[in-house]
Enzyme design. Structure first.
Site, PDB file in Angstrom:
ATOM      1  N   ASP A 127      -9.645 -78.521  27.826  1.00  0.00           N
ATOM      2  CA  ASP A 127      -9.620 -77.070  28.073  1.00  0.00           C
ATOM      3  C   ASP A 127     -10.085 -76.752  29.479  1.00  0.00           C
ATOM      4  O   ASP A 127     -11.262 -76.899  29.807  1.00  0.00           O
ATOM      5  CB  ASP A 127     -10.525 -76.368  27.048  1.00  0.00           C
ATOM      6  CG  ASP A 127     -10.493 -74.860  27.185  1.00  0.00           C
ATOM      7  OD1 ASP A 127      -9.519 -74.338  27.763  1.00  0.00           O
ATOM      8  OD2 ASP A 127     -11.433 -74.194  26.709  1.00  0.00           O
ATOM      9  N   ASP A 313      -3.672 -72.078  34.242  1.00  0.00           N
ATOM     10  CA  ASP A 313      -4.238 -72.615  33.003  1.00  0.00           C
ATOM     11  C   ASP A 313      -3.303 -73.643  32.371  1.00  0.00           C
ATOM     12  O   ASP A 313      -2.123 -73.364  32.138  1.00  0.00           O
ATOM     13  CB  ASP A 313      -4.498 -71.473  32.021  1.00  0.00           C
ATOM     14  CG  ASP A 313      -5.134 -71.959  30.735  1.00  0.00           C
ATOM     15  OD1 ASP A 313      -6.154 -72.671  30.822  1.00  0.00           O
ATOM     16  OD2 ASP A 313      -4.617 -71.648  29.654  1.00  0.00           O
TER      17      ASP A 313
END
Length: 456
Positions: A127, A313
């Site tokens: 992440d 991201d």
């Protein structure tokens, strides 16, 4: 600074002071295989009998949840190094009945992490939108670890994610083992991670989560003092074989590989209320080399309130543009494509075409104009074929409050997160699958670099 942040900073300082002398000397880079959560055969979510359309639908749904999570974090005004959550809400263990058809996981990729002596290997979600590294407490690894002390007591943590998933437990330290880019093993003593006693959320059936954010306790920053505070990845396309992996490289070796490419850099920007995220400046969008008309000036600007801006991201599947920019972008793309439009509601995408019988479809090119870098997206980074009938959809969506560059647009590109110098390097790559499948030697000499560049 809230109490959680203070503990994190103090813990990081203690770990650096306790690091052995060898940590002060830079070593070679580390190589990790990234496996897609839906598509790779080793993933706990992978179903061999699922269609590509079903896997994509799951990824899109999880991507939408992730965007909502980003919005929650920004709206709360609390950095994702510990989003506040209600302590009165009961948090339960992994074996509980807290489940959902599509896991509320914070990412799209998994990796293995080896901790302890001898090393115990676990699977965790990767992440780039958080810092904490943690594992489920059910692991025997956690039950046998010495816990870190702080002011005479155990150093505990409570960590909430934007999608309302939570983890709570104790901090511990142990030896981390990684594989170098030359294939040997490298150990990192006193690596700090959380042992989660109470975890709400399925986390896709994995053993925990590896945070790659910009904070001091993130995976990349903890090992950065030895190998360089930077990392890179090269993501294979979604249509790749279920056995193909992407590459994740830590340390100065990631720059060495970047030097063999025509890499350009764009500055990283800090969001004051979400400073672990990787924000970049997007100046505009071109379609077929023409600036998209109708996008308001400043549509992609980051505001002082923390809203707006563009977040890079790896865990979000689609690219989400703020609605004021997405609407004219969608109209422009649609006006340039003459294939039959089909219903895309079941997939969750806005624009799909029927390309059955079209052997060589032609699509417009899209250029994302970052500060200092033009990211030119070919058709494979814009559209994804979702079934055998030729249904092909635009991998963009509209949203509010912020924009996000997702992983479909990043595939077959080399992204270097040079945290030391507050910048991101971007270069088109012939085949990320090739990079992941080869042994990455250090091309130090000029001749080696030229051969490396020619191969890629």
């Amino acid at each position: 600074m809230n109490a959680f942040k203070l503990i994190m900073v103090l813990l990081a300082e203690v770990l650096l002071l306790q690091a052995p002398p060898s940590w002060s000397e830079k070593t070679e880079g580390m190589f990790v295989e990234l496996k897609h959560l839906d598509h790779h055969e080793d993933s706990p979510l992978h179903k061999a009998d699922a269609t590509f359309a079903e896997r994509l639908h799951n990824a899109v749904k999880r991507s939408n949840d992730r965007v909502s999570g980003f919005k929650n974090i920004i709206a709360s005004g609390v950095s994702p190094r510990g989003v506040d959550f209600d302590p009165t809400i009961e948090v339960v263990s992994r074996g509980s009945s807290f489940e959902s058809p599509v896991s509320s996981s914070p990412g799209s990729y998994i990796m293995t992490i080896s901790l302890g002596t001898p090393p115990q290997t676990k699977t965790a979600i990767v992440d780039t939108g958080s810092d904490l590294v943690w594992l489920q407490y059910y692991s025997s690894l956690c039950s046998e670890l010495p816990l870190r002390y702080y002011n005479g007591g155990f150093c505990t943590y409570r960590y909430g994610y934007g999608d309302q998933s939570t983890t709570q437990g104790d901090f511990a330290t142990d030896t981390l083992t990684l594989t170098t880019t030359k294939g040997s093993k490298q150990t990192f003593p006193n690596f700090a991670f959380g042992c989660g006693h109470k975890n709400q959320g399925t986390f896709a059936g994995t053993d925990g989560l590896v945070g790659l954010g910009r904070g001091a306790i993130s995976f990349n920053e903890q090992i950065g003092s030895l190998i360089g505070s930077k990392f890179s990845y090269c993501l294979v396309e979604l249509s790749a074989s279920a056995a193909v992996t992407s590459s994740l490289i830590f340390g100065d070796a990631s720059s060495t590989i970047g030097n063999g490419l025509n890499m350009k850099f764009t500055p990283l920007i800090r969001n004051p209320v979400a400073d672990t995220f990787y924000y970049v400046k997007l100046n505009g969008i071109k379609v077929n080399n023409q600036v998209v008309k109708g996008i308001p000036a400043g549509a992609f600007n980051l505001k002082r309130s923390g809203s707006g801006g563009v977040n890079l991201d790896s865990g979000t599947t689609l690219t989400y543009l703020i609605q004021s920019a997405y609407n004219p972008f969608l109209l422009t793309v649609r006006s340039l494509i003459q294939y039959p439009v089909v219903d895309s509601s079941q997939i969750g995408l806005d624009l799909c075409y029927d390309l059955s019988g079209v052997s060589r479809p032609v699509f417009p090119s899209v250029t994302l104009q970052f500060q200092g870098v033009d990211l030119v997206l070919p058709a494979n980074n814009l559209f994804v074929q979702v079934d055998d009938q030729g249904t092909t959809c635009l991998a963009f969506a509209g949203t509010t409050d912020l924009s996000i560059i997702g992983n479909i647009q990043q595939q077959n590109h080399y992204f270097l997160y040079d945290i030391e110098n507050e910048r991101v390097g971007i270069a088109a790559f012939k085949s990320c699958a090739e990079l992941a499948s080869r042994s990455i030697a250090d091309p130090a000499g000029k001749k080696d670099q030229e051969e490396f560049r020619e191969e890629l």
